[in-house]
Design a protein around this motif. Structure first.
Motif, PDB file in Angstrom:
ATOM      1  N   ALA A   1     -15.802  -3.366   2.831  1.00  0.00           N
ATOM      2  CA  ALA A   1     -16.393  -3.967   4.028  1.00  0.00           C
ATOM      3  C   ALA A   1     -17.906  -3.762   4.051  1.00  0.00           C
ATOM      4  O   ALA A   1     -18.666  -4.671   4.415  1.00  0.00           O
ATOM      5  N   LYS A   2     -18.351  -2.587   3.670  1.00  0.00           N
ATOM      6  CA  LYS A   2     -19.783  -2.286   3.678  1.00  0.00           C
ATOM      7  C   LYS A   2     -20.534  -3.222   2.746  1.00  0.00           C
ATOM      8  O   LYS A   2     -21.634  -3.704   3.066  1.00  0.00           O
ATOM      9  N   GLN A   3     -19.975  -3.492   1.590  1.00  0.00           N
ATOM     10  CA  GLN A   3     -20.617  -4.371   0.614  1.00  0.00           C
ATOM     11  C   GLN A   3     -20.718  -5.806   1.127  1.00  0.00           C
ATOM     12  O   GLN A   3     -21.582  -6.567   0.677  1.00  0.00           O
ATOM     13  N   ARG A   4     -19.865  -6.167   2.062  1.00  0.00           N
ATOM     14  CA  ARG A   4     -19.868  -7.523   2.609  1.00  0.00           C
ATOM     15  C   ARG A   4     -20.551  -7.602   3.962  1.00  0.00           C
ATOM     16  O   ARG A   4     -20.660  -8.680   4.545  1.00  0.00           O
ATOM     17  N   GLY A   5     -20.978  -6.487   4.472  1.00  0.00           N
ATOM     18  CA  GLY A   5     -21.784  -6.477   5.682  1.00  0.00           C
ATOM     19  C   GLY A   5     -21.043  -6.730   6.963  1.00  0.00           C
ATOM     20  O   GLY A   5     -21.666  -6.999   8.000  1.00  0.00           O
ATOM     21  N   SER A   6     -19.715  -6.640   6.953  1.00  0.00           N
ATOM     22  CA  SER A   6     -18.966  -6.850   8.189  1.00  0.00           C
ATOM     23  C   SER A   6     -17.542  -6.326   8.033  1.00  0.00           C
ATOM     24  O   SER A   6     -17.059  -6.109   6.920  1.00  0.00           O
ATOM     25  N   ARG A   7     -16.899  -6.121   9.177  1.00  0.00           N
ATOM     26  CA  ARG A   7     -15.479  -5.758   9.215  1.00  0.00           C
ATOM     27  C   ARG A   7     -14.751  -6.804  10.043  1.00  0.00           C
ATOM     28  O   ARG A   7     -15.111  -7.048  11.200  1.00  0.00           O
TER      29      ARG A   7
END
Length: 276
Positions: free
Chosen positions: A249-255
C-alpha cells in the motif's frame, strides 16, 4: 419506360444494396436478463453479469446495509431514493452498486441494472421512454460522473431527478458515483465572482441535494485495509505477511479495497494460486 434489360439491372442493384444494408437490430428484451449496457441509443445485455458478492465487500458495512435496504424497497415497489455514492477511489462504490442489485436477484427479486455512460446524459430521456412501460424495476447506474465548468448537464440531471419534464419514471432509480461529495468541483473563479459568489456554489449543492440518499466512502485506515486483505486471503486460502501488505500500500500511495485486491492478486501469483 424501362425495358427488360434495364429492369433486370435495376433489380440486381436493388438486391445488392439490400444485402449491403445492415439488418435491423432486434430490440433487446428488457423484461428478462440481469443487467444491460446502454450506449446512448440502444441497450444490450451484459453477459455474464457477475459482480463481486456483497458479503466480500469489507469495511463499508453501513453503506452496504443502507444501499441494500434502499434497493430492496425499490424492487418491492416501495418508496426508494436516488443515490449518490461519493468518496475515495477504490473503496467499492461501483462494486457495491452492482453487488446490491445482484444480491436481490439471487433472492428472486425482479430488478435489473442498466449501465449508462456519463457523457450521454442528454439522451437519457430516450432511455426513460423505453423503460417506463416495462413491468419491472431498474437501477440506472452512472459511474464516475463529473462535469466541466460551465456545462449545462448538471441542470439536466437535476431536472431528471426532480420535477422536470424529463423526470425519470417511477420504475427507475439512479445510482451515481463520484469522487466528490457535491459532484462538481468549486473553482476559485466562483469564490471571486463579484456579482454573487454564493449563487454559483448553491447551484452546485442543488444537484447533490436531489439525491435522497448520499453515501460517503472514505480512505481505508490501516486496520480496515488489513481486514480487507485478511478476508480475501481466507477465502482464497492464502497466507500473507502484515508488513509486506503494508509495504504494498505504501508503494502505491494509498489504502483501499482496490489496492487490497491487487495485493491478493500479487500474492496469488507469487504462490501459484489461481483466483476464480
Amino acid at each position: 419506360m424501362v425495358d427488360g434489360g434495364n429492369r433486370e439491372a435495376l433489380e440486381r442493384i436493388a438486391d445488392a444494396l439490400e444485402r449491403l444494408a445492415p439488418a435491423a437490430a432486434n430490440p433487446v428484451d428488457l423484461t428478462s436478463g440481469d443487467a444491460f449496457r446502454w450506449d446512448g441509443q440502444d441497450a444490450s445485455p451484459i453477459i455474464p453479469f457477475a459482480p463481486i458478492a456483497i458479503d466480500l465487500l469489507t469495511g463499508i458495512d453501513e453503506q452496504k446495509a443502507r444501499l441494500l435496504d434502499n434497493t430492496d424497497r425499490h424492487a418491492k415497489g416501495h418508496g426508494a431514493h436516488d443515490v449518490l455514492l461519493w468518496g475515495s477511489r477504490g473503496m467499492g462504490k461501483s462494486a457495491l452498486a452492482k453487488a446490491a442489485v445482484w444480491a436481490l436477484q439471487e433472492q428472486g427479486k425482479d430488478i435489473a441494472l442498466i449501465e449508462a455512460p456519463s457523457d450521454q446524459l442528454e439522451k437519457l430521456p430516450l432511455l426513460f421512454e423505453t423503460l417506463a412501460p416495462v413491468k419491472r424495476r431498474f437501477i440506472l447506474f452512472i459511474d464516475d460522473i463529473g462535469f466541466a465548468e460551465g456545462s449545462s448537464e448538471p441542470r439536466l440531471l437535476r431536472s431528471m431527478l426532480e420535477g422536470g419534464a424529463s423526470q425519470r419514471p417511477a420504475n427507475v432509480r439512479l445510482y451515481v458515483t463520484s469522487n466528490r461529495r457535491h459532484i462538481l468541483s468549486r473553482q476559485m473563479s466562483e469564490q471571486d465572482d463579484p456579482i454573487n459568489p454564493r449563487d454559483a456554489v448553491d447551484d452546485q449543492l442543488a444537484l447533490s441535494d436531489r439525491f435522497g440518499l448520499r453515501l460517503g466512502f472514505h480512505a481505508a485506515s490501516q486496520d480496515a485495509y488489513l481486514a480487507i486483505i485478511t478476508k480475501y486471503a481466507e477465502i482464497h486460502g492464502l497466507q500473507f505477511d502484515r508488513e509486506d501488505a503494508l509495504l504494498w500500500a505504501k508503494q502505491r500511495g494509498s489504502r483501499s479495497g482496490r489496492i487490497a485486491w491487487q495485493y491478493i492478486v500479487e500474492l496469488a501469483g507469487r504462490t501459484g494460486v489461481a483466483l476464480t
